[in-house]
Design an enzyme around this catalytic site. Structure first.
Site, mmCIF file in Angstrom:
data_model
loop_
_atom_site.group_PDB
_atom_site.id
_atom_site.type_symbol
_atom_site.label_atom_id
_atom_site.label_comp_id
_atom_site.label_asym_id
_atom_site.label_seq_id
_atom_site.Cartn_x
_atom_site.Cartn_y
_atom_site.Cartn_z
ATOM 1 N N HIS A 242 0.800 -1.277 0.080
ATOM 2 C CA HIS A 242 0.124 0.183 0.175
ATOM 3 C C HIS A 242 0.863 1.176 -0.012
ATOM 4 O O HIS A 242 0.794 2.079 -0.981
ATOM 5 C CB HIS A 242 -0.829 -0.073 1.201
ATOM 6 C CG HIS A 242 -1.756 -1.102 1.337
ATOM 7 N ND1 HIS A 242 -2.816 -1.349 0.975
ATOM 8 C CD2 HIS A 242 -1.472 -2.118 2.489
ATOM 9 C CE1 HIS A 242 -3.569 -2.567 1.402
ATOM 10 N NE2 HIS A 242 -2.643 -2.982 2.244
HETATM 11 C C1 BDR Z 1 -3.114 0.782 5.262
HETATM 12 O O1 BDR Z 1 -3.136 0.200 6.850
HETATM 13 C C2 BDR Z 1 -1.940 -0.340 7.288
HETATM 14 O O2 BDR Z 1 -2.265 -1.493 7.840
HETATM 15 C C3 BDR Z 1 -0.950 -0.430 6.283
HETATM 16 O O3 BDR Z 1 0.265 0.159 6.482
HETATM 17 C C4 BDR Z 1 -1.524 0.853 5.199
HETATM 18 O O4 BDR Z 1 -0.998 2.383 5.458
HETATM 19 C C5 BDR Z 1 -3.789 -0.183 4.512
HETATM 20 O O5 BDR Z 1 -5.137 -0.184 4.723
#
Ligand code: BDR
Ligand code: CA
Length: 312
Positions: A242
């Site tokens: 992400h």
């Molecule tokens: C986001 O939530 C976190 O778990 C990850 O680092 C990312 O920023 C994804 O939903």
């Protein structure tokens, strides 16, 4: 000229890779500081993890600030089920020795935006938006000085990952997200719709390992750990990276595509708190406030990532 940025983060394996990508790209990015926020794990751990990542990259010169330890009006929700107990489970790394700065992260954000030429500092939030919204509330004069906010958060077609309707970063502090989405800054959003197309694979993880450096090895071990959860949940071949999408966008915006649309954050839903209601089909009549991304050239993204990580 390198773009000046502040990364606001809650490491998190994918946050860690995003930070490394920024550190590996000095011709494109001047990292003014890292601000930690409570999110994937509590603040004490995100502040520690952020420094561990800097030390892994040999960049103890980057100032790290601790910020808000809880959302603006709600109890903190964390994600150890995804990231492990430490938030950075995977490789065994030494505890950091570099100090945290004395200044609060929110004060650092405010002071930096007031000091630097207006329109030259980009904010890159990779976690809940508590630090950014608190800075905006405390010092509304800084809002007009922000060049752009490029954040990871939200979802529309993919709906949610922490609840059926909300993505984690927005869900944890929807009130903060609401402030940021309504602030009027130039805003680019990397939602799950896009990040779920930036998936690791065996080959991609092995390419990190094959770099043969401590950083390459750590990135492979983080992604290995991180993969297990998404593979089980979605039946996918890998895990979405992400947060590195935010930094990759600053370096290679041509790898990404989306639409300028209106996006509002639900703060009061019975089942939908934290949902990003994205007017993809432009039916609301509300003005566009966000560049909401949906597609990424994943091959180009992973080549960029591997090539840059190899520089560290
Ligand atoms: C986001 O939530 C976190 O778990 C990850 O680092 C990312 O920023 C994804 O939903
Ligand atoms: Ca994150």
């Amino acid at each position: 000229m390198a773009r000046k940025i502040i990364i606001d983060t809650d490491p998190g394996q994918d946050d860690a890779v995003a930070i490394l990508l920024a550190l590996a790209s000095p011709a494109d990015i001047e990292l003014l500081g890292l601000t930690a926020v409570a999110g994937n794990v509590p603040l004490a751990l995100t502040a520690k993890n952020t420094r561990m990542v800097c030390e892994l990259a040999g960049r103890t010169d980057i100032p790290v600030f601790a910020g808000c330890e809880a959302p603006m009006n709600r109890t903190l929700v964390t994600a150890e089920h995804v990231h492990g107990k430490t938030g950075l489970d995977g490789p065994t790394l030494p505890d950091p020795t570099m100090p945290l700065q004395d200044t609060h992260a929110v004060d650092f954000i405010v002071e930096t935006l007031r000091r630097e030429t207006p329109g030259t500092v980009t904010l890159c939030p990779l976690g809940p938006l508590t630090n950014i919204a608190t800075a905006f509330r405390q010092a509304p004069d800084i809002i007009a000085r922000v060049a752009e906010i490029v954040l990871m958060g939200g979802a529309y077609f993919e709906v949610g990952n922490i609840t059926p309707s909300a993505e984690f970063n927005i869900y944890v502090d929807p009130d903060a997200a609401d402030i940021v989405f309504r602030a009027g800054c130039k805003l680019t959003v990397m939602p799950l719709d896009l990040t779920h197309k930036a998936l690791t694979s065996r080959e991609r993880v092995e390419a990190f390992r094959a770099i043969g450096t401590p950083v390459g090895k750590a990135v492979a071990e983080w992604t290995d750990f991180f993969e297990r959860f998404d593979k089980e949940k979605y039946g996918s071949l890998g895990a979405p990276l992400h947060d590195p999408c935010v930094i990759a966008y600053l370096i290679r915006p041509d790898l990404f595509a989306g639409r300028h649309i209106n996006v509002v954050v639900e703060t009061e839903g019975r089942f939908t708190t934290g949902m990003t209601v994205a007017d993809w089909w432009r039916v609301s009549g509300r003005d566009a406030n966000a560049h909401f991304m949906r597609d990424v050239d994943d091959t180009g993204f992973f080549s960029l990532l591997t090539e840059r990580i190899a520089r560290l």
